[in-house]
Structure formats: C-alpha cells, structure tokens
Design an enzyme around this catalytic site. Structure first.
Site, PDB file in Angstrom:
ATOM      1  CG  ASP A 170      -2.208  -0.800   0.954  1.00 33.20           C
ATOM      2  OD1 ASP A 170      -2.218  -1.596  -0.005  1.00 33.20           O
ATOM      3  OD2 ASP A 170      -3.186  -0.646   1.721  1.00 33.20           O
ATOM      4  CG  ASP A 204      -9.503  -1.574   8.749  1.00 35.97           C
ATOM      5  OD1 ASP A 204     -10.478  -1.667   7.980  1.00 35.97           O
ATOM      6  OD2 ASP A 204      -8.520  -0.850   8.499  1.00 35.97           O
ATOM      7  CD  GLU A 237      -8.358  -4.422   2.097  1.00 35.76           C
ATOM      8  OE1 GLU A 237      -9.530  -4.180   2.481  1.00 35.76           O
ATOM      9  OE2 GLU A 237      -7.368  -3.856   2.593  1.00 35.76           O
ATOM     10  CG  ASN A 260      -7.757  -4.183  -3.116  1.00 36.87           C
ATOM     11  OD1 ASN A 260      -8.514  -3.205  -3.228  1.00 36.87           O
ATOM     12  ND2 ASN A 260      -8.163  -5.347  -2.643  1.00 36.87           N
ATOM     13  CG  HIS A 303      -4.330  -6.880   4.438  1.00 41.32           C
ATOM     14  ND1 HIS A 303      -3.903  -5.791   5.132  1.00 41.32           N
ATOM     15  CD2 HIS A 303      -5.538  -6.505   3.924  1.00 41.32           C
ATOM     16  CE1 HIS A 303      -4.770  -4.810   5.036  1.00 41.32           C
ATOM     17  NE2 HIS A 303      -5.775  -5.218   4.296  1.00 41.32           N
ATOM     18  NE  ARG A 304      -7.009  -4.289   8.073  1.00 42.17           N
ATOM     19  CZ  ARG A 304      -5.761  -3.940   8.443  1.00 42.17           C
ATOM     20  NH1 ARG A 304      -5.053  -4.732   9.216  1.00 42.17           N
ATOM     21  NH2 ARG A 304      -5.230  -2.803   8.048  1.00 42.17           N
ATOM     22  CE  LYS A 364      -5.124  -3.426   0.455  1.00 41.42           C
ATOM     23  NZ  LYS A 364      -5.348  -2.332   1.396  1.00 41.42           N
TER      24      LYS A 364
END
Ligand SMILES: O=C(O)C1=C[C@@H](OP(=O)(O)O)[C@@H](O)[C@H](O)C1
Ligand SMILES: C=C(OP(=O)(O)O)C(=O)O
Length: 437
Positions: free
Chosen positions: A56, A321, A349, A102, A394-395, A420
C-alpha cells in the site's frame, strides 16, 4: 524450505504455552499514506521515520515518483525522504496512468491530490479495486470544477481526471461508504484556489481516521477547523519536517488477540494512550471481554484472562478493520459475540462479513450473518486441519492465523497477501510465540 512469501499455504504453529512477548510492528499504513502527500505538497525536505514498507505504501510512493516528485527510500532505516515541491510537478501532466493495486487510501487520496494539478490522469487498480466505490468523491470533485469520470460507469475505478486545479467553495459529501473520501479531499484542500467547506451528510463511518487526518494536517502546518460534520480548510501550506510515524495499531491487534486467547502477556511498543489511530482502542474491546490492559504513553500491554474470554455485543462502526480480528477469536469466548454496524466492510479488500462467516463455518462454528454484522456462537470442538481461504485479504490471513494458534493443523491459503500492509507478519507471529519480535 520455501520462504513463507512463496508458499501456497502456511501451517500456523501451535501456541502451547502462555505468551510472553514484546513486539514492534511496522509503521502505520494510514499515517504513512497521509504523511506522503502532505510532505510532497510541502516545500522542502521531509524525513519520515518509522515508515511502512508494504504494497500500500509502495503504490503511493511510486505514484508520487511517477508524478515527478523526488522520493527516496531507505528500507533498512525505515525512512522515506520526500522532497516537497508544492503542486508544481502536477502542472502539465498529460495522460499519466497511476496504478494503486488494492490500496483504498492510495486510490482515494491520490484522486483528490492530482486534482490540484493541471493535466490529465487515470487511476486504476487490481480487479477488486474496480469494485470498490469512489462515486461520492467523484461527485465532490466535480462540484469543485474537476472533470472526473468513472471509465466503466460503475462508480468505481478506473477513473479519468482532467484537472485545472481545485476550486474552493462548499461541497456536500456522503461519508457512509468510506471516510477516505473525506480524508482525501481534506488533505488536498489547503492547496485549493479558495477556502473549502466540506459538509459530511449522514453518518460518517470510520470517523477516527478523519480525526487522524485533521491532526496530521495541523502537525504539518495547515489550518483546518471542524464544527460537527462541517470542515473548513483555508488556503495554507504544509511545512516540511522530521516526522515520526507510529507503529500500525491494526497490525498490532493480531498480537493482542493472540494473548487474549493463548494467555500470558503481549506488549506492543511505540503505541500508547495518545495514539492517532482509532484501532489502538481495540485493546479496550478485549478489556471488555476480560483481558487486563495497560495503556502507557509508549506501549500497550495486554494480559489474557485466566478464566477465558467473555462474550461481547459490540458496535465496530468506528473501528471496522478490527472485525476479522474479533470474529476469528470469537468462537473461543465463553458466550456469543455479536458485531454490529459494519455494513461497509462488505466493500473492503473482500466482503469481510461474508468471508468471516464462511471461514468460521469451516471450523464448525455456528454463525449468523446480518446485513451489517455477524453473531458467533462459542465452540469447544473446533475442526482441526482446516485450510482458511483468504480472498486476497491481508486481514483475513492475519486474523485467522491467530485462531490457528489454538486449533492444530490450521493452514492459511495465500499467506503472501499480508504484503498489503504487513509483509513480515508470519515471521513476527513465530517470534511472538518464541518470546518477542
Ligand atoms: O483513512 C484510512 O487510512 C483508512 C480508513 C478506513 O477505511 P474506510 O473509511 O473506507 O472505512 C480503514 O478501513 C482503512 O484501512 C484505512
Ligand atoms: C480496508 C483496508 O485498506 P484500504 O481501504 O486502505 O485498501 C484495510 O487495510 O483493512
């Protein structure tokens, strides 16, 4: 052995004993991607210390470089040097393509940023970025005399921008899908031709990120005032400076969650009670579930509850998040966990409500899906040997690896997607189990 980044799936190590770890996580994505445009617009040399190096922030740095700003990186020292040049490099740019992968912050902040110039730009990303909305920002930029179109007519990137500078004036904007539209316009606004008054209509999702934007604009010397949902930005300039970026509070949440379910104590260095990041309050959610939390000025220390986690009913509108982090550990709580008011995470995402529901069910957990959240039942017979699908998110990868610490044989598909925001995540996870990263 293949490096973690190239494995098609990663087997999460079991956490056999309570954790005792002190961890330094990488720099904040949100602070890095705000400091970069502010430093670029300033006049002079800014040194960003503790910066994030991940997909990012790289997309943001590369975009600034393509626009003609001089940006130097020293990854070992975790430093970025930005030679601020105001809006000068943005003049007379014709048909420049910017690719942002993204990265929502890059797409939204750069759209407003390039609108300060005189020229034409195209902003695009990966296929998922083409499903992430930007229509509210397009509408606001049009109000300020920028010629912007969504190339595919979808309200999402790719977008084409023909700019003649940003007119000042009053503009209305919806903040229900993303706060990044608001932050993007605010970051650019000091360089508009006249004062900008931005009125946010309806509820503003992820509000702490707008608070962070205002705080950083002031730290970089701009003048901005807020009265409720009305923001006034007077023409002003950012000032080049030496700037320290906090560690990423969202990245830290995974290690706090690990202590919550494995027991023991985890200490996160460099984040404290005065953090600019709303997600630093996630430790408080875990405290409400029975963990012991101490916020120092430069550290957060969390100890897991000896008698196990309590359930919780929580509104995460301001901290969305954190939904995958909480959802992934929820089946280990003694009572059910209800997460509310996070409809906008279907636009991230991946559709994170659907993804969390689907992956929890793979472990045999009973989950109810709502339009704006989910409810997770406790489960004392979690399915072992599950491979978690991560949807290039990623999360999802980071959150479900924490559940994997307590469920033998859990594998995480496409572990490289953590690049990311947190390329070294699995290395830090292993070091945490061993006692510190
Ligand atoms: O401004 C920011 O830095 C961010 C705002 C939030 O997005 P939304 O405002 O779209 O919820 C958050 O999810 C994202 O990771 C970072
Ligand atoms: C939603 C996220 O990122 P972004 O919107 O910046 O792509 C995230 O990091 O969880």
């Amino acid at each position: 052995m293949k490096s973690r980044a190239f494995q098609s799936s990663y087997e999460v190590p079991a956490c056999a004993t309570p954790l005792q770890a002190t961890i330094t996580v990488p720099g904040s994505k949100s602070i890095t991607n705000r400091a970069l445009p502010m430093a670029a617009l300033a006049n002079g040399r800014t040194r960003l210390r503790g910066a994030l190096f991940s997909d990012d922030s790289r997309y943001f740095i590369q975009s600034l470089q393509r626009l003609g700003y001089r940006v130097e990186i020293d990854e070992m020292a975790k430093e970025v040097i930005v030679y601020g040049a105001g809006i000068e490099p943005l003049q007379h740019v014709q048909g420049l393509d910017l690719f942002v992968g993204n990265s929502g912050t890059s797409a939204r902040f750069l759209s407003a940023f390039v609108s300060l110039g005189k020229g034409s730009y195209r902003i695009d990303g990966v296929s998922r970025m083409r499903e992430r909305p930007i229509a509210a920002l397009i509408a606001a930029l049009r109000e300020l005399d920028v010629d912007v179109v969504d190339e595919l007519g979808t309200g999402c990137p790719p977008i084409l921008i023909e700019a003649q500078g940003l007119r000042g004036g009053t503009v209305l904007m919806s903040g229900k899908d993303s706060s990044q539209f608001v932050s993007g316009l605010l970051i650019a606004a000091p360089y508009a031709k006249d004062e900008v008054t931005l009125i946010v209509q309806g509820e503003l999702v992820s509000a702490p990120y707008v608070t962070m934007t205002l705080a950083m604009m002031r730290q970089f010397g701009a003048t901005v005032n807020q009265e409720g949902n009305v923001f006034h930005v007077v023409p002003s300039h950012y000032v080049a400076k030496d700037y320290m970026i906090e560690p990423d509070a969202s990245g830290a949440s995974y290690f706090l969650a690990a202590a919550a379910i494995c027991g023991g104590t985890v200490t996160i260095l460099g984040l404290g009670r005065d953090s600019l990041q709303g997600d630093a309050q996630f430790a408080q959610v875990l405290a409400n579930m029975g963990c012991t939390v101490r916020y120092g000025f430069d550290r957060i220390e969390l100890s897991g509850p000896p008698e196990g986690l309590r359930g919780i009913d929580v509104d995460l509108f301001a901290m969305s998040d954190m939904v995958p982090t909480l959802a992934a550990i929820a089946p280990l709580a003694r009572e059910k966990v209800r997460i509310r008011n996070v409809a906008n995470i279907r636009l991230k995402e991946t559709d994170r409500i659907r993804a969390c529901v689907t992956e929890l069910r793979r472990f045999g957990v009973t989950v109810t899906e709502f339009d704006d959240g989910l409810e997770i039942e406790p489960c004392d017979q979690l399915q072992e040997g599950v491979t978690v699908q991560t949807y290039d998110d990623h999360r999802m990868a980071m959150a479900f690896s924490i559940l994997g610490l307590r469920v033998p044989g859990t594998r995480i598909e496409n572990p490289a997607c953590t690049a990311k925001t947190y390329p070294e995540f699995f290395q830090h996870l292993e070091e945490t189990i061993r006692g510190g990263a």
